[in-house]
Enzyme design. Sequence first.
Site, mmCIF file in Angstrom:
data_model
loop_
_atom_site.group_PDB
_atom_site.id
_atom_site.type_symbol
_atom_site.label_atom_id
_atom_site.label_comp_id
_atom_site.label_asym_id
_atom_site.label_seq_id
_atom_site.Cartn_x
_atom_site.Cartn_y
_atom_site.Cartn_z
ATOM 1 C CD GLU A 245 9.046 7.446 10.438
ATOM 2 O OE1 GLU A 245 10.131 6.855 10.359
ATOM 3 O OE2 GLU A 245 8.938 8.593 10.896
ATOM 4 C CB CYS A 279 11.360 -1.030 10.157
ATOM 5 S SG CYS A 279 10.821 -0.347 11.727
HETATM 6 P P1 NDP Z 1 4.171 -2.186 2.307
HETATM 7 O O1 NDP Z 1 4.900 -1.014 1.778
HETATM 8 O O2 NDP Z 1 3.937 -3.337 1.424
HETATM 9 O O3 NDP Z 1 2.746 -1.741 2.856
HETATM 10 C C1 NDP Z 1 2.598 -0.707 3.819
HETATM 11 C C2 NDP Z 1 1.165 -0.225 3.798
HETATM 12 O O4 NDP Z 1 0.919 0.478 2.578
HETATM 13 C C3 NDP Z 1 0.145 -1.342 3.851
HETATM 14 O O5 NDP Z 1 -0.962 -0.952 4.628
HETATM 15 C C4 NDP Z 1 -0.239 -1.485 2.400
HETATM 16 O O6 NDP Z 1 -1.482 -2.068 2.208
HETATM 17 C C5 NDP Z 1 -0.252 -0.047 1.966
HETATM 18 N N1 NDP Z 1 -0.193 0.160 0.512
HETATM 19 C C6 NDP Z 1 0.178 -0.714 -0.458
HETATM 20 N N2 NDP Z 1 0.126 -0.118 -1.673
HETATM 21 C C7 NDP Z 1 -0.281 1.149 -1.465
HETATM 22 C C8 NDP Z 1 -0.516 2.273 -2.325
HETATM 23 N N3 NDP Z 1 -0.327 2.210 -3.631
HETATM 24 N N4 NDP Z 1 -0.929 3.433 -1.763
HETATM 25 C C9 NDP Z 1 -1.092 3.530 -0.428
HETATM 26 N N5 NDP Z 1 -0.891 2.506 0.432
HETATM 27 C C10 NDP Z 1 -0.490 1.331 -0.074
HETATM 28 O O7 NDP Z 1 4.989 -2.610 3.622
HETATM 29 P P2 NDP Z 1 4.735 -3.856 4.561
HETATM 30 O O8 NDP Z 1 3.350 -3.818 5.109
HETATM 31 O O9 NDP Z 1 5.194 -5.079 3.865
HETATM 32 O O10 NDP Z 1 5.718 -3.533 5.771
HETATM 33 C C11 NDP Z 1 7.062 -3.893 5.792
HETATM 34 C C12 NDP Z 1 7.931 -2.719 5.441
HETATM 35 O O11 NDP Z 1 7.676 -1.665 6.355
HETATM 36 C C13 NDP Z 1 9.413 -3.007 5.579
HETATM 37 O O12 NDP Z 1 10.113 -2.404 4.527
HETATM 38 C C14 NDP Z 1 9.763 -2.338 6.904
HETATM 39 O O13 NDP Z 1 11.119 -1.990 7.022
HETATM 40 C C15 NDP Z 1 8.889 -1.144 6.869
HETATM 41 N N6 NDP Z 1 8.676 -0.637 8.198
HETATM 42 C C16 NDP Z 1 9.180 0.598 8.504
HETATM 43 C C17 NDP Z 1 9.044 1.083 9.783
HETATM 44 C C18 NDP Z 1 9.552 2.430 10.162
HETATM 45 O O14 NDP Z 1 9.098 2.950 11.166
HETATM 46 N N7 NDP Z 1 10.457 3.038 9.421
HETATM 47 C C19 NDP Z 1 8.377 0.301 10.837
HETATM 48 C C20 NDP Z 1 7.875 -0.963 10.388
HETATM 49 C C21 NDP Z 1 8.024 -1.397 9.107
HETATM 50 P P3 NDP Z 1 -1.552 -3.657 1.970
HETATM 51 O O15 NDP Z 1 -0.843 -4.297 3.116
HETATM 52 O O16 NDP Z 1 -2.998 -3.887 1.959
HETATM 53 O O17 NDP Z 1 -0.850 -3.893 0.651
#
Ligand code: NDP
Length: 502
Positions: A245, A279
């Site tokens: 997502e 999002c």
């Molecule tokens: P990120 O992609 O930066 O992070 C998402 C999660 O992935 C975090 O827990 C992050 O950890 C983790 N992560 C980071 N690097 C890795 C890796 N290499 N392997 C596995 N996990 C990893 O997104 P954001 O947290 O900034 O969220 C915002 C984004 O999410 C926006 O693009 C938004 O549109 C999207 N979003 C989509 C939704 C949907 O349902 N389609 C709903 C809500 C948001 P850490 O934070 O510790 O880096």
Amino acid sequence: MATTPPYGVPVVEDGVLVSTNPASGAEVGRFPVADSDAVASAVLRARAAAAWWSGLGFTGRRERLSRWGSLLAHRMGELAALVHKEGGKPVGDAILEIACAIDHVAWAARNARRVLGPRRVRGNLLTPEYAGHLEYQPYGVIGVIGPWNYPVLTPLGSIAYALAAGNTVVYKPSEYTPAVGQWLVDSFAEAVGVRDVLTCVHGLGETGAALCESGVDKIAFTGSTATAKRVMATCARSLTPVVLECGGNDALIVDSDADLEAAADAAVWGGMSNAGQTCIGIERVYVVQEVADQFLAKLVEKASALTVGTDPDADIGPITMPAQLEIISRHITDAVERGARAVLGGVDAVRPPLAYPTVLVDPPADAAVLREETFGPVLPVIRVADAEEALRLANDTSYGLGGAVFGRSRAMDLARRMRTGMVSVNSVLSFVTLPRLPFGGVGDSGFGRIHGDDGLREFARSKAIARRRAPSPVPLLTFRRTPFGEQVVRGLIKLMHGRHGR
Ligand code: NDP
């Protein structure tokens, strides 16, 4: 204790993740960072708990999940206060988010048996001696990786459905919202009385990566498209399935026969609630020329009335990730330099940790504010000749998460032709409030579905069993098949399928 600005950037001190408030820098909580050994051990414990949890059956899980939902309902005020404290979200928005999430927990618990329970399926004339049995079995352990912007609704959209389907879950919350993640996990343990069915591992991206490599049976990821690609690449090594997502660039179309008052109200809320960090937030508005001036006047009036601040009841709270402030600022400046008119806000709208409402009229089609996710309270409004042009421009994006249409005669048709996973008609974001509707995107917004029947099936493997219930009248699945058997096959197939187009 307060950290130094920029506030809200998570820091790791001596193996401990320190979470802080994005506006004041006040410490919210400390959480030990899970290295790959700690992640592996959490997954092992979850695997041990999986036999018990799946063995409870649909009724046992429903009863326990309902208890959890009830606890969440009673303590939503406490949780909303924590969401505000850790992410800066206004408390009213947090309440709405939590209410929606609780609805999903209850719906998943109530509907898991109907969607996933064992059933007989009809046999076939060719092989009438076989009965079909279909059931959906849990994967085992699901790794859930969540974002910070909806730290309750987005993880629970996966967690509740995965648990209802009979899996256990290891959850890695965003480094920006570990306290909320831990609260959710603790509340489950309190309601259900067991710890390893739903556990949390904390840390930065490496912890998420370790979860992808830990041998979990599926990863449910919510976050940015860039990270989703990394997650998928890591999971590809072990063929671990994924549901992704990701981000969006959702458009709102305002047709000439729209209720403009309602459309302006929805555009402001859809684009600016949660400070635009949604999002499925409205990132672009396409309005038909003949109603554009009227619509814009209403939009600006409503957006100007919003309160912006760090207090719990502001309409727009602080931007959670300091780095996002630079992106919002860059998008506004780029649009204005390329000819967009800022009719509200503008190049000085970003004043850390806040971003003030900005309405940009007619940025060019290749402006960053139209191509990329801005994730701020910024609404670009583009005037178009008619609804068809609006649709063409709305679909001109690599994303395809949600969208909205305001109008009467053409609204449903436009909604169907939007290249997205979800659309609201005469409303915004409303699809997320209906647990029966699946949630997910196309293109760069990811694939797979959470919520609804599809969301339950996403966390289960279909199991097909064909049982011979009687001797075969004409044995076919054997080397002992006779010429008579082959004649029967030819005759039956002609009878069943050979009548069309002749
Ligand atoms: P990120 O992609 O930066 O992070 C998402 C999660 O992935 C975090 O827990 C992050 O950890 C983790 N992560 C980071 N690097 C890795 C890796 N290499 N392997 C596995 N996990 C990893 O997104 P954001 O947290 O900034 O969220 C915002 C984004 O999410 C926006 O693009 C938004 O549109 C999207 N979003 C989509 C939704 C949907 O349902 N389609 C709903 C809500 C948001 P850490 O934070 O510790 O880096």
